[in-house]
Design an enzyme around this catalytic site. Structure first.
Site, mmCIF file in Angstrom:
data_model
loop_
_atom_site.group_PDB
_atom_site.id
_atom_site.type_symbol
_atom_site.label_atom_id
_atom_site.label_comp_id
_atom_site.label_asym_id
_atom_site.label_seq_id
_atom_site.Cartn_x
_atom_site.Cartn_y
_atom_site.Cartn_z
ATOM 1 N N PHE A 138 0.868 -1.181 0.000
ATOM 2 C CA PHE A 138 0.000 0.000 0.000
ATOM 3 C C PHE A 138 0.903 1.230 0.000
ATOM 4 C CE2 PHE A 138 -4.631 0.663 1.348
ATOM 5 C CZ PHE A 138 -5.108 -0.209 0.390
ATOM 6 N N GLN A 252 -7.590 14.617 3.717
ATOM 7 C CA GLN A 252 -6.938 13.794 2.704
ATOM 8 C C GLN A 252 -7.787 13.696 1.447
ATOM 9 O OE1 GLN A 252 -6.313 9.256 2.923
ATOM 10 N NE2 GLN A 252 -4.296 10.129 3.385
ATOM 11 N N HIS A 254 -7.992 11.546 -1.691
ATOM 12 C CA HIS A 254 -7.532 10.280 -2.259
ATOM 13 C C HIS A 254 -7.260 10.487 -3.746
ATOM 14 C CE1 HIS A 254 -7.418 6.044 -3.338
ATOM 15 N NE2 HIS A 254 -7.424 5.720 -2.069
ATOM 16 N N LEU A 271 -14.769 5.906 -4.517
ATOM 17 C CA LEU A 271 -13.395 5.448 -4.426
ATOM 18 C C LEU A 271 -13.076 4.312 -5.394
ATOM 19 C CD1 LEU A 271 -10.921 6.144 -2.672
ATOM 20 C CD2 LEU A 271 -11.549 4.209 -1.227
ATOM 21 N N GLU A 274 -7.168 1.984 -3.360
ATOM 22 C CA GLU A 274 -5.714 1.998 -3.508
ATOM 23 C C GLU A 274 -5.173 0.614 -3.801
ATOM 24 O OE1 GLU A 274 -2.100 3.292 -0.561
ATOM 25 O OE2 GLU A 274 -3.679 4.753 -0.989
ATOM 26 N N ARG A 305 -0.361 9.358 -0.426
ATOM 27 C CA ARG A 305 -1.590 9.774 -1.105
ATOM 28 C C ARG A 305 -1.577 11.252 -1.478
ATOM 29 N NH1 ARG A 305 -6.321 6.481 2.249
ATOM 30 N NH2 ARG A 305 -5.944 4.470 1.243
ATOM 31 N N HIS A 369 -11.495 12.319 0.977
ATOM 32 C CA HIS A 369 -11.618 10.930 1.428
ATOM 33 C C HIS A 369 -11.580 10.762 2.942
ATOM 34 C CE1 HIS A 369 -11.315 6.616 1.361
ATOM 35 N NE2 HIS A 369 -10.079 6.611 1.845
ATOM 36 N N ARG A 403 -2.871 10.573 6.204
ATOM 37 C CA ARG A 403 -3.057 9.215 6.717
ATOM 38 C C ARG A 403 -2.413 8.193 5.805
ATOM 39 N NH1 ARG A 403 -6.531 5.266 5.633
ATOM 40 N NH2 ARG A 403 -8.100 6.523 4.574
#
Length: 598
Positions: A138, A252, A254, A271, A274, A305, A369, A403
């Site tokens: 990730f 954040q 995304h 979304l 990821e 991100r 996000h 994050r």
């Protein structure tokens, strides 16, 4: 409606009829954080009948289900050199070192055991060939530590937690909108809500209240949540009860939200997990360039991100985006069977929209996000109000300025367990002081709710909520400057004036719910804008184009609280120090080698 008497003996306006529910612990929130707290309480000997979980939606229908890609924990399935200290170091680096190190270490230390616990409870993790919990790459993580269930991890986890809660006979009440907390002499006494099915008002008389009511990113025009969740309930409830907020300027975006002009406006901002990039997905602009080579040649699509989102925004702004206003995300170089196995929900979603993920790219652009900020809490999740806790996306401290992907689900179960432990110990102490009847404390807010319902005003609350979303997207979005933020604050005043003159239906109507959402949204938007104005630097997800550099003197948390006369007061808090072991991991400089995926 019944007449009431004020403390001085004078008569007040009539109080609407209401139901009163007594519990020792009230958990507000239908997602993983609330469920895990309730489970911990009961497993530590608290009688289930002393606990009540309330949610705005049906049992098991919460934002947790939209967290698809995975949940972090240093199991070392593929990379045995990984450990919780490196996980903590990655989290602090991603948060640009304005996280609370103690909270970060609480999460990372607990997660390996909590992942195994979820496994024991029946969560359908994806597996390696030898049967272990599988882990994937990730963004911005040094090792493969993101455990997953295909690309529906949040759904699988919440199903597991709900099943566990039901097996423990934990009571749950659906479709209740909590709109105020009851506080007396600095101590939590319960909450007030509305049963959205019946329109009946409800007073919850409780010794402890746990806020697990989500974050605030649905206050932005393009967002990855459903429109009726993550509208700021948790932070606003706490703030209005006298609790400070912290870090709310850090929002954040995304990198990969669906593009509405390509797939339909109902899909705009939803979304694209990821996990697509974690499994090797590549980003291309309309000229066919794999543009992350320019922005992050070492970590490519799996950089942080905020880095990837700004790269996409820059490509679109430079005219290298698609005709629909996005860029391309392509994983078609992977085998169809691999995509169907590892990304089943994404494969099915795009197939339903006429797109074969195994043959062609999809169009994506940044979307709001996650709110890194929220309610300021101590190491157990308790706020400045005695007996009031805040966890999950409602709380601040773990994520700092940005994050780490996979840490949101981790935080929910880790702090659910931590807060459940603390509350269970608290309930062992029978010396809680007596106070006024909760219904008497609730009388003012009950009258306010009665006044909102069936109001014959001018403005549509849903339309004003959409105006608020446009305002934040335009004035406090992925790129900000002082003039935009000031204009946003001015426009917010105009919206606030309109919100005083709403046209609202009955308490069972959608317009009533929108009116409550709008009230919370105005509070949180004000805090976001003021904190964004105060932070005159660029750090993590907060980018001020007029202050492009990071200021070492602003490595502090911005705190927003009531000033006593109806306004907001801003101050700063200092940052704690990591443990020696985590500092060693930071000094070692671990970093993802993206090219292992090639």
């Amino acid at each position: 409606m019944n007449p009431t008497t004020n403390r001085d003996g004078s008569l007040s306006a009539a109080t609407p009829e209401h139901e009163t529910v007594e519990r020792r612990v009230l958990v507000v929130g239908a997602g993983a954080a609330g469920a895990r707290t309730a489970i911990e309480l009961v497993e530590r000997g608290v009688d289930p009948e002393d606990v009540l979980v309330v949610g705005k939606r049906a049992h098991g229908d919460a934002h947790t289900t939209w967290a698809r890609g995975g949940i972090n924990g240093a199991l070392g399935t593929h990379d045995p050199e990984d450990d919780p200290t490196i996980h903590a170091a990655d989290t602090l680096d991603e948060g640009h070192h304005v996280n609370d190190p103690a909270k970060v270490e609480t999460v990372t230390e607990r997660m390996p055991a909590l992942l195994r616990e979820l496994d024991e409870w029946g969560m359908e993790f994806s597996r390696t060939e030898d049967g272990r919990i599988d882990q994937r790459y990730f963004g911005a993580q040094s090792f493969r530590r993101t455990a997953f269930a295909g690309d529906y991890t949040g759904e699988a986890m919440l199903d597991t937690l709900v099943d566990r809660a039901r097996a423990l006979d934990i009571p749950y009440r659906e479709n209740v909108f909590v709109s105020s907390l009851l506080v007396e002499d600095g101590r939590a006494r319960g909450a007030v809500g509305t049963d959205l099915d019946t329109g009946e008002f409800v007073v919850f008389d409780a010794d402890v209240v746990v806020l697990a009511a989500g974050g605030y990113t649905a206050l932005y025009r393009r967002h990855s949540s459903r429109d009726d969740e993550n509208t700021g309930d948790g932070p606003a409830l706490a703030y209005l009860a006298g609790v400070p907020l912290m870090d709310v300027e850090f929002v954040q975006f995304h990198p990969t939200g669906m593009v509405g002009r390509r797939y339909g406006e109902s899909w705009d901002g939803r979304l694209v997990t990821e996990a697509v990039r974690g499994e090797g997905g590549r980003l291309y602009n309309a000229d066919g360039e794999r543009f992350m080579e320019r922005y992050s040649p070492d970590q490519m699509e799996l950089d942080a991100r905020d880095v990837v989102a700004r790269a996409i925004a820059n490509e679109i702004a430079a005219g290298r985006g698609t005709d629909h206003g996005g860029v391309y995300l392509d994983i078609s170089h992977r085998d169809r069977s691999f995509i169907e196995e590892r990304l089943p929900r994404m494969y099915e979603r795009f197939a339903d929209l006429g797109v074969d993920l195994a043959e062609e790219p999809v169009e994506v652009a940044p979307t709001a996000h996650y709110g890194m900020g929220g309610v300021r809490v101590d190491d157990d999740g308790e706020t400045d109000v005695d007996g009031l806790y805040a966890i999950g996306e409602t709380m601040a401290g773990v994520h700092g300025a940005n994050r780490l992907g996979g840490n949101s689900l981790a935080e929910t179960v880790a702090y659910g367990a931590v807060t459940g432990e603390a509350v269970a110990e608290r309930l062992d102490d029978p010396s809680a002081p007596e106070g006024d009847d909760a219904a008497a404390l609730a009388a003012g807010h009950l009258r306010d709710l009665g006044a909102i319902a069936d109001r014959d005003g001018t403005h549509d609350p849903e339309a004003l909520l959409e105006d608020l979303r446009e305002l934040l997207w335009d004035r406090a979005g992925i790129l900000r400057d002082g003039d935009d933020v000031a204009a946003g604050l001015s426009a917010l005043e105009t919206l606030r004036e309109k919100a005083d003159d709403l046209a609202v239906g009955a308490a069972t109507s959608r317009s009533f719910e929108f009116a409550l959402n709008l009230g919370f949204g105005l509070v949180v938007a004000d805090a976001i804008l003021r904190a964004a104005e105060r932070r005159t630097e660029s750090r993590g997800a907060h980018v001020r184009t007029d202050y492009p550099e990071t200021d070492p003197d602003l490595r502090r948390n911005i705190v927003v609280e009531q000033d006593g006369v109806g306004g907001m007061r801003l101050s700063t808090d200092s940052i704690g120090t990591p443990s020696d072991a985590v500092q060693d991991a930071l000094d070692a400089g671990y970093e993802l080698d993206y090219h292992q995926l090639e």
